[in-house]
Scaffold this motif. Structure first.
Motif, PDB file in Angstrom:
ATOM      1  N   GLY A 144       8.657   5.071  -2.273  1.00  0.00           N
ATOM      2  CA  GLY A 144       9.663   4.681  -3.060  1.00  0.00           C
ATOM      3  C   GLY A 144      10.358   5.667  -3.832  1.00  0.00           C
ATOM      4  N   LEU A 193       0.685  -1.139  -0.124  1.00  0.00           N
ATOM      5  CA  LEU A 193       0.116  -0.063   0.140  1.00  0.00           C
ATOM      6  C   LEU A 193       0.987   1.434   0.040  1.00  0.00           C
ATOM      7  CD1 LEU A 193      -2.794  -1.005   2.547  1.00  0.00           C
ATOM      8  CD2 LEU A 193      -3.036  -0.788   0.059  1.00  0.00           C
ATOM      9  N   MET A 194       2.103   1.168   0.725  1.00  0.00           N
ATOM     10  CA  MET A 194       2.700   2.404   1.076  1.00  0.00           C
ATOM     11  C   MET A 194       3.843   2.552   0.064  1.00  0.00           C
ATOM     12  SD  MET A 194       1.679   4.367   3.363  1.00  0.00           S
ATOM     13  CE  MET A 194      -0.135   3.901   2.936  1.00  0.00           C
ATOM     14  N   ASP A 195       3.992   1.525  -0.829  1.00  0.00           N
ATOM     15  CA  ASP A 195       5.296   1.709  -1.567  1.00  0.00           C
ATOM     16  C   ASP A 195       5.493   2.969  -2.425  1.00  0.00           C
ATOM     17  OD1 ASP A 195       7.847   0.387  -2.097  1.00  0.00           O
ATOM     18  OD2 ASP A 195       7.028   0.310  -4.323  1.00  0.00           O
ATOM     19  N   ARG A 196       4.449   3.378  -3.058  1.00  0.00           N
ATOM     20  CA  ARG A 196       4.524   4.691  -3.946  1.00  0.00           C
ATOM     21  C   ARG A 196       4.910   5.768  -3.027  1.00  0.00           C
ATOM     22  NH1 ARG A 196       2.770   6.663  -9.049  1.00  0.00           N
ATOM     23  NH2 ARG A 196       4.142   8.019  -9.178  1.00  0.00           N
ATOM     24  N   LEU A 197       4.469   5.959  -1.814  1.00  0.00           N
ATOM     25  CA  LEU A 197       4.590   7.227  -1.017  1.00  0.00           C
ATOM     26  C   LEU A 197       6.361   7.104  -0.573  1.00  0.00           C
ATOM     27  CD1 LEU A 197       1.554   7.303   1.210  1.00  0.00           C
ATOM     28  CD2 LEU A 197       1.990   8.537  -1.034  1.00  0.00           C
ATOM     29  N   ASN A 234      11.307   2.106   0.487  1.00  0.00           N
ATOM     30  CA  ASN A 234      10.293   1.360   0.049  1.00  0.00           C
ATOM     31  C   ASN A 234       9.285   1.210   1.137  1.00  0.00           C
ATOM     32  OD1 ASN A 234      10.787  -1.081   1.730  1.00  0.00           O
ATOM     33  ND2 ASN A 234      12.455  -1.345   0.712  1.00  0.00           N
ATOM     34  N   GLY A 235       8.202   0.660   0.692  1.00  0.00           N
ATOM     35  CA  GLY A 235       6.870   0.569   1.628  1.00  0.00           C
ATOM     36  C   GLY A 235       7.150   0.323   2.988  1.00  0.00           C
TER      37      GLY A 235
END
Lengths: 75, 731
Positions: free
Chosen positions: B405, B399-403, B410-411
């Protein structure tokens, strides 16, 4: 077509793995060899990473880390 | 070896270098650690491999006739190591790591539900030429999905024993121990044909002979790797043998021309073999349902774009509240018992004031100040072990990786960074949820920028003294919020920079598996909590207590002479006639701290801090807060002659700060100075427990020193900037 063009729920086959070194090598080792079919299970809420189902397990890939991967959709 | 049945022997006393060594190897998520915990229980010891950040976990495995040493090798996807962690794991298996011996037996953990990828690794491992036993995990799960596995056939194809394991009830454990014992007595090597093209194998064999003739003994797989991949390190090694290099190049060109060498040939051949084995041993029963699995149904909610985030925030809120709020009573309890202990011990040592102060303020203060971190560490690692054990941690990372990365994390960085808002110590330890060294290091280095709860008393004191009375509660609230946001905002460009300029090493793609959900195993949770706490106390704790005593010495010596003390009292009574005895004693304490090495050092660096608006009293308080950030408040109390038992809520301290002046009569604190001091505190690394933990987690003094330097420079620049901007606005 590129991996990034795949949509949720699509089935696809790996047609070409353009580079055999570095990052791409690890993707190969995770089972994304030429001819492997997989299914796009889900895209994370913020648009990345992408969850795929291949060889009986679930792997998530970042879109910008799949540049050397060419795929074709299959039915 | 004699075993003493009445006493529970520790792992250390059970391990000897003449015992057989077995190594547990396998893919991440294959159930390796659970199996290791089942095999060794609490007979474990956790250390570091020399010179690297990789943790070495080993334990004593008691078999019927003997006790053997068992290493839990970090999970690997491939023997083709890219990162530092992987290199260490591969070297442990091959026995080439410094001060290590080659395992007498490998226990290869294969996940029955994910056979192809697990067998890919197995096929590489087989070429390391170690004797091997296979522990096949998740057999129960395979059966639940309506499949069955032909074990004798599998054992036949792999040429080694295959022992099925059902993790939850330790079924198969005794069989595995028996198999280990059998194979230690008569080792079996995996022998099978991967099915590389004949032309390639002939070429590999003849090259191997040629290489052997110049006295280099390499395995077939080394030669094959070098032949297939011109970038393989083996080729660099061949630079000293030009004729060999030519032979390899010619062979490579010829085989490529003949169409034998194709891109990804090695991996494809291994996977073809792996899926051949899988097809041969796994039988699909006809009743296999095509319905969504339970995991998929759970994930419909837990990784949903709305509900998934709601659940995620709820879970993280619970984790954060637990370490921020629920740990508080336990921490207060520890501090209270140490307070009680000090009161008990103190009077007995009253005759020797130096010893009394050393024991009470130095040693007991240091031990108490170290143990106070335990509740947070235990609670956080309970959550992490449960989140990891269920498989939810991977979903949170998904869920968090984009924020995270885009700036090089990483997430998984979410958990350590969030925890650091309560305290950087458990936060930094939690960074080990990230398997990749570079992301782990980057996360560790910025974790202390998150505003921890120990900074809160400083914020509350200064906001209460300078912001709230002048600008009202709204600005006071905003200031408190801004201080918490500051570290996070500053961390982003720093991570970006660290990842590009400071942290070196090959970068792997971010590969995240989403394993099926399962119940966490309580033994795994308990063992994780126990060993994290033990490691903290043993390694970081020792450093913390040592440094507490050191800082105590620096603030205690040299003592004022009787004459000097009399002078201080006389001078004080001269300007405050009839002052109570208590106030006089506080003034003596102040003079004593001012006279100490720490006080003198504070004065010496005052000129450097004048641009930030700090005088020697502030710098000395900051210095003496090194053992723990929150002690800056009592230090300010001492140095402003209020005694060391003030806290941020006592009314005297804000008053004293407001009245304090420079020698020329200007007020010491403007609101800008107060903000500057808060900013300094938000960004500086004045916390030796953090630095000691970083030392333990990175296995080197280099990174804590780097952290201290960059954070102090950053804090200094920011505090000076605030003061100068304030001056510009006429503050």
């Amino acid at each position: 077509m590129s991996f990034n063009a795949l949509k949720k729920g699509m089935n696809a086959r790996v047609t070409r793995v353009s580079s055999d070194s570095g990052e791409m090598h690890r993707l190969l080792e995770m089972g994304l060899t030429e001819g492997t079919t997989f299914r796009v299970v889900k895209v994370a809420p913020f648009g990345d990473p992408v969850e795929i189902d291949l060889r009986g397990y679930r792997l998530c890939l970042r879109k910008n880390e799949t540049k050397g991967l060419e795929v074709e959709p299959v039915e | 070896m004699k075993s003493n049945l009445s006493n529970k022997p520790s792992a250390k006393s059970e391990l000897h270098s003449d015992q057989p060594l077995i190594a547990l190897v396998g893919n991440p998520n294959a159930g390796k650690t659970t199996l290791f915990n089942s095999l060794t229980g609490s007979y474990q010891k956790v250390g570091n491999y020399p010179g690297v950040t990789v943790e070495k976990v080993s334990g004593a495995l008691r078999l019927d006739a003997q006790t053997v040493e068992c290493i839990d090798v970090p999970g690997l996807y491939s023997m083709y190591a890219v990162s530092e962690d992987e290199r260490v794991a591969v070297e442990v298996i091959e026995g080439t790591l410094a001060n290590s011996r080659r395992p007498d037996l490998l226990v290869c953990v294969l996940d029955a539900t994910n056979l192809e990828r697990n067998l890919y690794f197995f096929s590489q491992l087989a070429e390391a030429r170690n004797p091997m036993v296979v522990a096949l995990t998740m057999v129960d799960r395979l059966q639940q999905s309506g499949q069955s596995i032909d074990l004798p056939k599998m054992s036949n194809l792999l040429a080694v024993e295959v022992v099925p394991m059902v993790g939850h009830r330790d079924k198969g454990l005794q069989e595995l121990k028996d198999a280990i014992e059998r194979n230690l007595a008569s080792p079996r090597f995996p022998v099978f044909d991967i099915g590389f093209p004949d032309a390639l194998e002939t070429c590999v064999a003849s090259l191997r002979e040629r290489v052997a003739r110049v006295g280099i003994d390499f395995t077939k797989s080394d030669i094959r790797k070098a032949l297939l991949d011109p970038e393989d390190p083996f080729n660099t090694f061949l630079k000293d043998f030009p004729e060999m290099q030519d032979a390899f190049r010619e062979a490579r060109e010829r085989l490529t021309r003949e169409g034998v060498i194709k891109p990804a040939l090695e991996v494809s051949s291994r996977y073809q073999w792996a899926s051949m084995v899988k097809r041969a041993v796994v039988r699909e029963s006809t009743t296999a349902s095509r319905n969504l699995s339970l995991t998929d149904r759970i994930d419909l909610v837990l990784t949903h774009r709305v509900f998934g985030l709601v659940v995620f925030l709820t879970v993280m809120y619970l984790v954060f509240q637990s370490i921020y709020t629920f740990a508080q009573p336990l921490m207060n309890g520890i501090l209270a018992s140490f307070g009680w202990l000090k009161d008990m011990v103190g009077p007995h040592l009253a005759q020797w004031p130096v010893v009394r102060s050393l024991v009470v303020d130095g040693v007991l203060g240091g031990v108490g100040g170290m143990l106070v971190f335990l509740p947070q560490i235990l609670i956080l690692f309970m959550f992490i072990a449960m989140l990891e054990g269920t498989g939810y941690l991977s979903r949170a990372a998904f869920l968090m990786d984009r924020l995270f990365g885009w700036c090089g994390l990483n997430g998984r960085a979410f958990i350590p960074l969030l925890s650091s808002f309560a305290c950087a110590i458990p936060g930094i330890m939690a960074a080990r949820v990230m398997p990749d060294r570079n992301s782990r290091l980057a996360t560790i280095l910025v974790a202390p920028l998150m505003s921890c709860s120990a900074r809160l008393p400083v914020y509350l004191l200064l906001i209460g003294a300078f912001i709230q009375p002048r600008y009202g509660p709204i600005w006071a609230g905003f200031a408190l919020f801004a201080m918490h946001l500051l570290g996070l905002v500053v961390a982003i460009p720093i991570v970006w920079f660290l990842n590009r300029k400071v942290i070196r090493g090959k970068r792997l793609p971010f590969l995240l598996e989403l394993p099926p959900y399962q119940w966490p195993r309580w033994r795994d949770v308990w063992i994780a909590m126990y060993f994290r706490a033990k490691i903290f106390v043993k390694t970081a704790g020792t450093i913390i207590v040592f440094m507490s005593v050191l800082i105590w010495g620096l603030s205690y010596f040299p003592r004022l002479s009787t004459q000097q003390r009399a002078g201080v009292v006389q001078h004080y009574l001269g300007s405050n006639p009839g002052a109570p005895k208590d106030d006089v004693a506080k003034e003596v304490d102040r003079a004593q701290l001012a006279n100490s090495i720490l006080g003198r050092f504070g004065k010496a660096i005052e000129p450097a801090f004048v641009p930030a608006g700090f005088d020697w009293r502030i710098t000395t308080s900051i210095l003496s807060a090194f053992p723990a950030r929150e002690t800056v408040v009592p230090s300010l109390g001492i140095i402003f002659s209020l005694g060391g038992d003030v806290d941020e809520k006592s009314p005297d301290l804000p008053k004293a700060l407001n009245e304090a002046t420079w020698p020329d009569g200007r007020p010491l604190f403007t609101p800008w100075t107060a903000v500057g001091l808060m900013v300094f505190f938000a960004l500086c690394a004045q916390c030796m427990a953090t630095l000691a933990t970083v030392k333990r987690e990175t296995n080197s003094w280099k990174w804590p020193l780097f952290m201290f330097t960059y954070m102090t420079v950053l804090a200094y620049i920011a505090a000076v900037a605030v003061q100068q901007i304030g001056r510009w606005f006429g503050g």
